[in-house]
Design a protein around this motif. Structure first.
Motif, PDB file in Angstrom:
ATOM      1  N   GLU A 112      45.390  40.887  47.850  1.00 25.56           N
ATOM      2  CA  GLU A 112      46.267  40.905  49.022  1.00 25.56           C
ATOM      3  C   GLU A 112      45.891  39.819  50.015  1.00 25.56           C
ATOM      4  OE1 GLU A 112      49.094  42.443  49.908  1.00 25.56           O
ATOM      5  OE2 GLU A 112      49.112  43.041  47.797  1.00 25.56           O
ATOM      6  N   GLU A 113      44.599  39.600  50.189  1.00 29.67           N
ATOM      7  CA  GLU A 113      44.166  38.547  51.108  1.00 29.67           C
ATOM      8  C   GLU A 113      44.583  37.169  50.578  1.00 29.67           C
ATOM      9  OE1 GLU A 113      40.157  40.661  52.970  1.00 29.67           O
ATOM     10  OE2 GLU A 113      40.035  39.418  51.159  1.00 29.67           O
ATOM     11  N   ILE A 114      44.450  36.971  49.283  1.00 26.24           N
ATOM     12  CA  ILE A 114      44.870  35.694  48.691  1.00 26.24           C
ATOM     13  C   ILE A 114      46.372  35.514  48.845  1.00 26.24           C
ATOM     14  CG2 ILE A 114      45.053  34.415  46.514  1.00 26.24           C
ATOM     15  CD1 ILE A 114      42.424  35.796  45.679  1.00 26.24           C
ATOM     16  N   ARG A 115      47.115  36.588  48.599  1.00 26.35           N
ATOM     17  CA  ARG A 115      48.571  36.520  48.747  1.00 26.35           C
ATOM     18  C   ARG A 115      48.948  36.142  50.172  1.00 26.35           C
ATOM     19  NH1 ARG A 115      52.684  41.643  47.855  1.00 26.35           N
ATOM     20  NH2 ARG A 115      54.645  40.491  48.193  1.00 26.35           N
ATOM     21  N   GLY A 116      48.261  36.725  51.164  1.00 21.98           N
ATOM     22  CA  GLY A 116      48.550  36.401  52.556  1.00 21.98           C
ATOM     23  C   GLY A 116      48.229  34.955  52.889  1.00 21.98           C
ATOM     24  N   CYS A 117      47.126  34.435  52.356  1.00 16.76           N
ATOM     25  CA  CYS A 117      46.764  33.036  52.598  1.00 16.76           C
ATOM     26  C   CYS A 117      47.808  32.084  52.014  1.00 16.76           C
ATOM     27  CB  CYS A 117      45.392  32.742  52.007  1.00 16.76           C
ATOM     28  SG  CYS A 117      44.013  33.549  52.862  1.00 16.76           S
ATOM     29  N   VAL A 118      48.256  32.393  50.797  1.00 19.32           N
ATOM     30  CA  VAL A 118      49.257  31.535  50.158  1.00 19.32           C
ATOM     31  C   VAL A 118      50.556  31.561  50.955  1.00 19.32           C
ATOM     32  CG1 VAL A 118      50.684  31.253  48.092  1.00 19.32           C
ATOM     33  CG2 VAL A 118      48.249  31.764  47.865  1.00 19.32           C
TER      34      VAL A 118
END
Length: 401
Positions: A63-69
């Motif tokens: 989820e954190e990676i998705r938010g960064c992208v």
């Protein structure tokens, strides 16, 4: 993926164009040349996929990676699906910090008999690649020219089989032809800047002998260079066909040596035909995929056929045409093989009297047995090698063979 998991991708992932089409989006590969593992990525998803993999350093959740992208690129990405694909392709570290094993389609359906690491041989050849590969292919060219001259000037013997060749020497010649086929692949790869890693021998589906050379990074080459590598083995077999026929004419007609060369020519012709068939994971299949600029051609062709039967379609006109041509060739080959097998089997059962028409059952039973054997063989490998046959949407380099 597990809740709260913090995926960590292997270091050194690179991007290369797999197929570039005029007026159409590029298909990319994303992976690790040394590990020989890749994913195919469409043009529209390349940027977010690449950024997400960079962020998979073991400190962020999906989820954190998705938010960064989303914040950096303004695009949505299913990071859970990407994590699964990377794991399936062997491009994620395991919780213990190791890289999961990953086998090619051929290896997953084969019993490996031996694997010879190239090691120092490859290193020495790599240092001398420019002149070694140039001399090899120049020699093949000269052999073709000389053989054609002999075939044009020396009459064909009435019977090249007056004396049978030695079975032992014939087996040696057959094995040497296969090894030279792989050597030709390796020298072509060296000329393109790649280094072969190992030579393996196995039994495909438990009974079909198969040799293949592992050449990491072949998908990072341009399509024209891939074609040169994949076609090099067939060039060698074609050359040996001409050399064998020429030598059988030069030697005493009907001598044991002449018969041996004639048999080697026929053997290499059979190997050449088999390798050019685009319906198995052979050189011909990868050549056709590259010429049509379609990856995973077999699986996609059958999925396309199912879509047609359901009244739908996928892809543009060029893709549809390529899939249609491939399916037509497959059906034609299977039909021709079935007809030939039926004619042969009925001739073998000519003395069955009233039961002779049942001769068509032979090929049908053989096909049924082959399908059953494949299923049993795969099930057996699953039992003895758990997890090895697990389906993956990743893409491993097919070994030239």
């Amino acid at each position: 993926m597990r809740q709260g998991e913090r995926p960590r991708a292997v270091e050194g992932l690179v991007v290369s164009p797999l197929f570039e089409r005029r007026g159409a989006p590029t298909t990319w590969i994303f992976g690790h040349p040394e590990l020989d593992r890749y994913l195919t990525v469409p043009d529209a998803a390349l940027q977010p996929v690449r950024r997400a993999a960079e962020l998979m350093d073991g400190t962020r959740t999906a989820e954190e990676i998705r938010g960064c992208v989303r914040a950096e690129i303004a695009k949505e990405l299913d990071v859970g699906d990407l994590t699964g694909r990377l794991r399936g392709a062997g491009l994620l570290y395991t919780p213990k910090g190791s890289v999961a094993a990953r086998s090619s389609h051929i290896e997953r359906l084969s019993l490996t008999l031996f694997t010879l690491p190239m090691g120092e041989v490859a290193a020495w050849t790599r240092r001398h690649a420019p002149w070694a590969s140039a001399a090899w292919f120049a020699g093949l060219t000269l052999a073709v020219v000389a053989s054609l001259a002999i075939l044009a000037g020396v009459p064909e013997p009435a019977n090249p089989w007056l004396r049978a060749p030695s079975p032992a020497l014939l087996v040696v010649g057959m094995l040497a032809s296969v090894l030279l086929h792989e050597l030709s692949h390796g020298l072509a790869a060296l000329r393109e800047g790649l280094t072969p890693r190992s030579l393996s021998g196995s039994l495909y589906l438990g009974y079909l002998p198969l040799f293949y050379l592992r050449i990491p990074g072949i998908y990072t080459l341009l399509p024209a260079a891939r074609i040169r590598v994949w076609s090099a083995g067939c060039m060698l077999n074609g050359t040996l066909v001409l050399v064998g026929l020429a030598c059988s004419r030069l030697l005493s007609p009907g001598s044991a040596a002449g018969s041996w060369w004639h048999a080697i020519a026929l053997w290499n012709l059979a190997v050449l035909q088999l390798n050019l068939l685009p319906f198995l994971p052979t050189d011909g299949y990868f050549l056709l995929s590259t010429l049509l600029r379609e990856h995973n051609l077999r699986a996609r062709a059958w999925r396309t056929a199912v879509g047609w039967l359901r009244g739908g379609s996928a892809g543009g006109g060029r893709v549809q045409l390529g899939m249609a041509l491939y399916l037509v060739m497959v059906i034609a080959m299977l039909g021709k093989t079935l007809v030939a097998a039926t004619v042969w089997f009925r001739s073998m059962t000519a003395d069955w009297g009233p039961l002779q028409p049942l001769g068509f059952l032979g090929p049908v039973l053989f096909i049924a047995f082959t399908m059953l054997w494949r299923s049993l063989f795969v099930t057996g490998l699953n039992a003895f090698r758990p997890g090895l046959l697990r389906h993956s949407r990743g893409m491993a380099t097919p070994p030239p063979g």
